[in-house]
Scaffold this active site. Structure first.
Site, mmCIF file in Angstrom:
data_model
loop_
_atom_site.group_PDB
_atom_site.id
_atom_site.type_symbol
_atom_site.label_atom_id
_atom_site.label_comp_id
_atom_site.label_asym_id
_atom_site.label_seq_id
_atom_site.Cartn_x
_atom_site.Cartn_y
_atom_site.Cartn_z
ATOM 1 N N HIS A 25 38.347 54.459 30.518
ATOM 2 C CA HIS A 25 39.735 54.026 30.343
ATOM 3 C C HIS A 25 39.767 52.728 29.568
ATOM 4 O O HIS A 25 38.856 51.908 29.660
ATOM 5 C CB HIS A 25 40.440 53.857 31.695
ATOM 6 C CG HIS A 25 39.713 52.972 32.669
ATOM 7 N ND1 HIS A 25 38.612 53.407 33.391
ATOM 8 C CD2 HIS A 25 39.884 51.681 33.014
ATOM 9 C CE1 HIS A 25 38.164 52.437 34.148
ATOM 10 N NE2 HIS A 25 38.909 51.363 33.941
ATOM 11 N N ASN A 44 35.787 48.196 30.343
ATOM 12 C CA ASN A 44 34.668 47.648 31.101
ATOM 13 C C ASN A 44 33.617 48.740 31.281
ATOM 14 O O ASN A 44 33.951 49.881 31.589
ATOM 15 C CB ASN A 44 35.153 47.153 32.474
ATOM 16 C CG ASN A 44 36.149 46.004 32.348
ATOM 17 O OD1 ASN A 44 35.961 45.091 31.544
ATOM 18 N ND2 ASN A 44 37.212 46.047 33.146
ATOM 19 N N HIS A 85 42.083 49.330 28.798
ATOM 20 C CA HIS A 85 43.191 48.505 29.275
ATOM 21 C C HIS A 85 43.956 47.985 28.052
ATOM 22 O O HIS A 85 43.367 47.306 27.200
ATOM 23 C CB HIS A 85 42.668 47.297 30.051
ATOM 24 C CG HIS A 85 41.896 47.629 31.295
ATOM 25 N ND1 HIS A 85 42.432 47.492 32.570
ATOM 26 C CD2 HIS A 85 40.621 48.070 31.482
ATOM 27 C CE1 HIS A 85 41.515 47.829 33.473
ATOM 28 N NE2 HIS A 85 40.410 48.184 32.831
ATOM 29 N N ARG A 144 50.790 53.165 33.642
ATOM 30 C CA ARG A 144 50.766 51.747 34.007
ATOM 31 C C ARG A 144 49.758 51.492 35.122
ATOM 32 O O ARG A 144 49.651 52.276 36.060
ATOM 33 C CB ARG A 144 52.160 51.267 34.415
ATOM 34 C CG ARG A 144 53.130 51.386 33.245
ATOM 35 C CD ARG A 144 54.381 50.547 33.349
ATOM 36 N NE ARG A 144 55.263 50.896 32.244
ATOM 37 C CZ ARG A 144 55.239 50.322 31.029
ATOM 38 N NH1 ARG A 144 54.414 49.316 30.791
ATOM 39 N NH2 ARG A 144 56.055 50.727 30.075
ATOM 40 N N ASP A 145 49.019 50.371 34.957
ATOM 41 C CA ASP A 145 48.039 49.981 35.963
ATOM 42 C C ASP A 145 48.767 49.630 37.265
ATOM 43 O O ASP A 145 49.811 48.982 37.262
ATOM 44 C CB ASP A 145 47.224 48.769 35.454
ATOM 45 C CG ASP A 145 45.957 48.561 36.265
ATOM 46 O OD1 ASP A 145 44.857 48.774 35.720
ATOM 47 O OD2 ASP A 145 46.061 48.185 37.470
ATOM 48 N N ILE A 146 48.197 50.052 38.389
ATOM 49 C CA ILE A 146 48.827 49.841 39.692
ATOM 50 C C ILE A 146 48.777 48.365 40.101
ATOM 51 O O ILE A 146 49.562 47.922 40.936
ATOM 52 C CB ILE A 146 48.133 50.745 40.748
ATOM 53 C CG1 ILE A 146 49.040 51.056 41.903
ATOM 54 C CG2 ILE A 146 46.811 50.145 41.194
ATOM 55 C CD1 ILE A 146 48.526 52.160 42.816
ATOM 56 N N VAL A 161 36.526 52.273 38.219
ATOM 57 C CA VAL A 161 36.840 53.707 38.160
ATOM 58 C C VAL A 161 35.981 54.295 37.050
ATOM 59 O O VAL A 161 36.052 53.842 35.895
ATOM 60 C CB VAL A 161 38.339 53.948 37.881
ATOM 61 C CG1 VAL A 161 38.621 55.445 37.780
ATOM 62 C CG2 VAL A 161 39.210 53.310 38.963
HETATM 63 P P1 5GP Z 1 38.275 48.956 35.836
HETATM 64 O O1 5GP Z 1 38.113 47.901 36.914
HETATM 65 O O2 5GP Z 1 37.470 50.194 36.167
HETATM 66 O O3 5GP Z 1 38.045 48.454 34.434
HETATM 67 O O4 5GP Z 1 39.805 49.355 35.855
HETATM 68 C C1 5GP Z 1 40.341 50.209 36.811
HETATM 69 C C2 5GP Z 1 41.815 49.923 36.855
HETATM 70 O O5 5GP Z 1 42.446 50.977 37.520
HETATM 71 C C3 5GP Z 1 42.171 48.636 37.613
HETATM 72 O O6 5GP Z 1 42.857 47.750 36.749
HETATM 73 C C4 5GP Z 1 43.024 49.133 38.769
HETATM 74 O O7 5GP Z 1 44.104 48.272 39.072
HETATM 75 C C5 5GP Z 1 43.519 50.480 38.275
HETATM 76 N N1 5GP Z 1 43.759 51.448 39.326
HETATM 77 C C6 5GP Z 1 42.970 51.709 40.406
HETATM 78 N N2 5GP Z 1 43.511 52.695 41.147
HETATM 79 C C7 5GP Z 1 44.657 53.063 40.502
HETATM 80 C C8 5GP Z 1 45.667 54.044 40.796
HETATM 81 O O8 5GP Z 1 45.601 54.795 41.767
HETATM 82 N N3 5GP Z 1 46.706 54.137 39.921
HETATM 83 C C9 5GP Z 1 46.813 53.334 38.814
HETATM 84 N N4 5GP Z 1 47.884 53.494 38.040
HETATM 85 N N5 5GP Z 1 45.880 52.405 38.518
HETATM 86 C C10 5GP Z 1 44.820 52.279 39.353
#
Ligand code: 5GP
Ligand code: ZN
Length: 114
Positions: free
Chosen positions: A100, A87, A102, A30-32, A96
């Site tokens: 990944h 993304n 979503h 799950r996303d944080i 990140v």
């Molecule tokens: P991006 O912005 O790269 O498409 O998505 C990265 C996602 O990782 C974001 O939705 C963010 O909330 C999530 N995220 C960042 N750090 C962590 C973490 O430590 N744990 C979890 N579960 N999600 C994270």
């Protein structure tokens, strides 16, 4: 495994996360900072920076990610509609740099996205 990669840390179990399912080649957690009632991240276990780095040999991994997404969407009760997105690059919101996807659902999802 990439030493300073957050999601490699989650895959390895070194960084805590709310893991939903592990398969041979992927991990879902799950996303944080959830943007919808269901917001699950699905990551290939092997480090790949983004979808821009995939090749023709990535088919098996992607099939695993997509079938896991469909299974989780059913389990989360998202039959009404769900979205699976990735993304690529900072301009698209990637923060990140471990590939990944979503999985979003549980509320109306507008189109086009922001
Ligand atoms: P991006 O912005 O790269 O498409 O998505 C990265 C996602 O990782 C974001 O939705 C963010 O909330 C999530 N995220 C960042 N750090 C962590 C973490 O430590 N744990 C979890 N579960 N999600 C994270
Ligand atoms: Zn990584």
């Amino acid at each position: 495994m990439s030493g300073d990669c957050l999601f490699c840390g989650i895959v390895a179990g070194d960084v805590p996360a709310d893991i939903v399912e592990r398969t041979q080649g992927a991990v879902a957690f799950r996303d944080i900072n959830p943007q919808a009632p269901t917001h699950i991240l699905i990551v290939p276990s092997d480090h790949v920076p983004s979808a821009a780095d995939l090749g023709r040999d990535s088919g098996e991994t992607l099939a695993e990610v997509f079938s896991l997404a469909a299974r989780l969407a059913r389990r989360e009760g998202l039959e009404g509609g769900w979205r699976l997105l990735t993304n690529v690059g900072p301009g698209a919101g990637q923060s990140v740099f471990h590939l990944h996807f979503h999985l979003l659902g549980g509320r109306p999802l507008a189109w086009p996205p922001g």
